[in-house]
Design an enzyme around this catalytic site. Structure first.
Site, PDB file in Angstrom:
ATOM      1  CG  ASN A 183      -2.126  -1.209   0.905  1.00  0.00           C
ATOM      2  OD1 ASN A 183      -2.227  -1.272  -0.063  1.00  0.00           O
ATOM      3  ND2 ASN A 183      -2.583  -1.522   2.095  1.00  0.00           N
ATOM      4  CG  HIS A 233      -4.113  -8.187   4.950  1.00  0.00           C
ATOM      5  ND1 HIS A 233      -5.411  -8.398   4.114  1.00  0.00           N
ATOM      6  CD2 HIS A 233      -3.751  -6.909   4.816  1.00  0.00           C
ATOM      7  CE1 HIS A 233      -5.637  -7.227   3.647  1.00  0.00           C
ATOM      8  NE2 HIS A 233      -4.818  -6.348   3.931  1.00  0.00           N
ATOM      9  CE1 TYR A 242      -3.405  -6.133  -0.255  1.00  0.00           C
ATOM     10  CE2 TYR A 242      -3.697  -8.275   0.573  1.00  0.00           C
ATOM     11  CZ  TYR A 242      -4.161  -6.852   0.336  1.00  0.00           C
ATOM     12  OH  TYR A 242      -5.466  -6.625   0.489  1.00  0.00           O
ATOM     13  NE  ARG A 296      -9.774  -9.272  -0.192  1.00  0.00           N
ATOM     14  CZ  ARG A 296      -8.608  -8.550   0.071  1.00  0.00           C
ATOM     15  NH1 ARG A 296      -7.444  -9.030   0.726  1.00  0.00           N
ATOM     16  NH2 ARG A 296      -8.788  -7.229  -0.400  1.00  0.00           N
ATOM     17  CD  GLU A 378      -6.631 -11.319   3.214  1.00  0.00           C
ATOM     18  OE1 GLU A 378      -6.162 -10.970   4.468  1.00  0.00           O
ATOM     19  OE2 GLU A 378      -6.408 -10.701   2.389  1.00  0.00           O
TER      20      GLU A 378
END
Ligand code: CA
Length: 705
Positions: A183, A233, A242, A296, A378
């Site tokens: 991010n 996460h 990610y 996910r 997740e």
């Protein structure tokens, strides 16, 4: 002195590239070259501008933009965009309009009506100032899309009104989420856009800093781990979820800033290249990801399609040293060469992430597990709703690469390949009840590896099912063992061997074996499955139905029907000490399977205390000791004083090598007492194991007569 010369050379090289780029763009040559000497802003801006246009298809995009033009309201808004819940549109539309407007090759190039539509729709955005409940749109997508549009419009003949551009640039300003892995670099990218647009050194300084900040090895935190895997996460494997964002952003940043004073430093370049080469790109077979590395995202349409050629081509420009490797990767992932093209045999045990990746030119075989040290795959934002069993030993078996691509909406989700679980009447049993990662339940999860071969194990205790599962990795085959399978639940307990696209017939000996003969085999899509002890084998090769929505609420509800090959062992209800054995033999046909030499594989032990396989062809032994104990079998004796995974190479030779690891990551030392056929006396070895961040990694010991 040398450093200065090198810098000057780089500068000259950079200028040449700029000159070349602008000649192509048809812009003023002299002006730009002079500027590039003084500052990197325009050089970087032009690279971003070119990059945004790399895959543009003029005709198709002109058509799309034509529709947007037609449907644009007088105030610069669109009827079909919900401005109270804005996602990709309208900014994506506006960016597309800017793209065709500036391209001389496009029929809408320099179109006056289009120019006024771009100005109007941007002004409308500014006035409306839309927000989304999901921070990602507000803080990442909006400022990125605005920055890209403004950068594109910088090469327009008629640019944007300066007041409008300035106001939009101000609108891009966000506070950075420092230390948030992918991010952070996502946000730093719009800092870079803004820095180039405003030619502001302080903004460029922080953009470069935060773009490159995630390119580091972290211990336990989010980002690249010491074993080469990637967390996000919490302690959750995120190699191509990610980690893909991390890879893409880092590559773009290094590509944009190359040969400037802001170029990626050498030590960080090494980290990035290692991640790309030895982890990330290895998870792609042909042009498709291993389903175990998409997190996910497995529940999103096309999420296994890699589409990476553009990215890998960029790497070459800042890492020419490995050009041959990047070229081969582009050829494989684009389909120009076969999936086997220049694949070297390798075996990676990612002990931080519970992920094992075994590559051969003919196939990819991976396993995903969870432990008390990591989080299970997740569910989040209503994505991956049915992925409950994904970390319970899911095995991804690829030959062409496309074996599972877009099959997920019709998957039976309590029959994920490789897993042992309850077989529920419907897929509600596979629903993950709470969002984000849930910790694993056991600690003895990991394996041993020499980089080419290895063994992995998973102590399963989840959803009222227990089993000791292990995978033994060789060249031609992977041996899968399960023991101590127990459950008191009311459903049948099954071990699923595979669930993939049906590609032609299934040939199988199931139900036809002679009396007293236990072995069963099956063959489908050039992959053979041998069950040396038989078992209650079930195979189906039938249509299955479903839709994307049931696994991901952002996806469509259209009912789909696909032909699925599914093969599983049924252990029945209330198994109390059930077991299984199967050998997966990729790249084989019926004749090959007939000739395949079963006696090479000797399953020496398959209990809940010890699982061991000897490969006589490769002269190696692999074992999982769930308890301290001794393995005694045809002339060899192997005793360990702690639970561990062991692998012995050159078993019958004069100089065998012992590889050992502690999956529980608890023991500093393990004592091994060894009597091997090739050695005249027994050997006692005190194995000191790696510790700290490297606890769980493999230690090796040469054994000499
Ligand atoms: Ca079921």
């Amino acid at each position: 002195m040398f450093a200065i010369i090198e810098k000057t050379n780089n500068k000259i090289k950079a200028q040449r590239k700029v000159r070349f780029g602008f000649l192509l763009g048809g812009l003023m040559l002299l002006n730009v070259t002079v500027k590039a000497q003084n500052e990197p802003y325009n050089v970087i801006l032009q690279r971003i501008n070119n990059d945004l246009q790399t895959f543009v298809k003029d005709k198709a995009l002109a058509e799309e933009v034509g529709n947007h033009l037609k449907n644009l309201n007088a105030d610069g808004s669109w009827q079909d965009v919900n401005y109270a819940d804005v996602q990709y549109d309208p900014l994506k539309r506006i960016k597309d309009m800017a793209t065709v407007y500036i391209r001389p090759s496009n029929k809408l190039y320099n179109n006056a009506e289009l120019h006024s539509a771009i100005v109007k729709s941007l002004q409308n955005w500014l006035d409306k100032n839309p927000k989304n409940k999901n921070w990602w749109y507000n803080d990442i997508f909006y400022p990125q899309a605005i920055g890209q549009t403004l950068i594109l419009m910088r090469s327009a003949k008629a640019g944007l009104p300066p007041a409008l551009e300035n106001a939009l640039i101000k609108r891009m300003i966000r506070k950075l989420r420092v230390g948030d892995g992918a991010n952070t670099s996502d946000e730093a990218l719009h800092y870079l856009y803004r820095a180039c647009l405003t030619q502001n050194k302080a903004t460029l300084d922080s953009a470069a800093k935060y773009l490159f900040e995630p390119i580091a090895i972290t211990e336990g935190k989010e980002g690249v781990q010491v074993d080469g895997s990637y967390y996000q996460h919490g302690k959750q494997q995120a190699i191509a979820s990610y980690g893909k964002v991390f890879a893409g952003n880092s590559v773009n940043a290094a590509f944009y800033l190359r040969e400037t004073a802001y170029a990626l430093p050498k030590d960080q370049l090494a980290i990035l290249v290692n991640y790309l080469k030895n982890t990330f790109l290895k998870t792609i077979r042909g042009s498709f990801y291993d389903f175990n590395v998409r997190g996910r995202g497995i529940s999103r349409k096309d999420s296994l399609s890699s589409g990476l050629g553009g990215m890998v081509n960029k790497i070459k420009l800042f890492d020419p040293e490995n050009a041959a490797y990047w070229d081969a990767s582009v050829k494989r992932t684009s389909g120009a060469e076969l999936p086997s093209y220049k694949i070297l045999s390798s075996h990676n045990q990612f002990w931080k992430s519970g992920y094992t990746l075994h590559l051969r030119p003919d196939y990819t075989f991976s396993v995903q597990t969870a432990s008390t040290r990591t989080l299970r795959t997740e569910r989040g934002n209503n994505e991956n709703i049915l992925g409950k069993f994904l970390p319970d030993g899911a095995t991804n078996i690829q030959r062409s690469g496309s074996e599972y691509a877009n099959l997920m909406p019709v998957w039976e989700w309590d029959k994920i390949p490789g897993t042992t679980s309850r077989d529920y009447a419907d897929d509600n049993g596979a629903t993950i009840k709470s969002d984000w990662g849930i910790p694993g339940t056991t600690k003895f999860v990991g394996g041993v590896s020499d980089g080419v071969y290895g063994v992995s194990c998973y102590d399963l205790n989840y959803d009222s099912v227990q089993a000791k599962k292990a995978w033994f990795f060789f060249d031609q085959e992977v041996v899968c063992l399960g023991a101590g399978i127990r459950s008191d639940s009311e459903e049948n307990i099954t071990t699923t061997v595979n669930q993939a696209w049906s590609r032609g017939n299934v040939i199988s000996s199931n139900g036809t074996q002679a009396k007293g003969e236990s072995e069963v085999w099956a063959l489908h899509d050039s992959i053979g499955y041998i069950f040396p002890q038989g078992g209650n084998l079930e195979i189906s090769n039938n249509p299955q139905t479903g839709n994307w929505y049931r696994i991901n609420h952002f996806q469509g509800k259209t009912e789909l029907k696909h032909n699925v090959f599914k093969i599983w062992l049924n252990h029945g209800k209330n198994p109390q000490n059930a077991s299984y054995q199967y050998i997966v033999v990729p790249r084989i046909d019926a004749a090959g399977l007939k000739k395949y030499n079963r006696s090479m594989i000797q399953v020496l032990k398959n209990t809940d205390e010890l699982q061991a396989v000897k490969h006589t062809g490769l002269d190696m032994l692999q074992a999982v000791f769930y308890k301290a104990g001794t393995l005694v079998a045809n002339g060899l004796s192997l005793q360990v004083d702690q639970p561990c995974t062991v692998y012995i190479k050159d078993l019958n030779g004069k100089n065998p090598t012992l590889y050992i690891a502690d999956p529980a990551q608890e023991n500093a030392t393990i004592s091994v007492l060894l009597k091997l056929p090739g050695l005249s006396m027994s050997k006692s070895i005190n194995c000191n194991l790696p510790n700290g961040a490297f606890a769980g990694a493999t230690a090796s010991f040469k054994i000499k007569e």
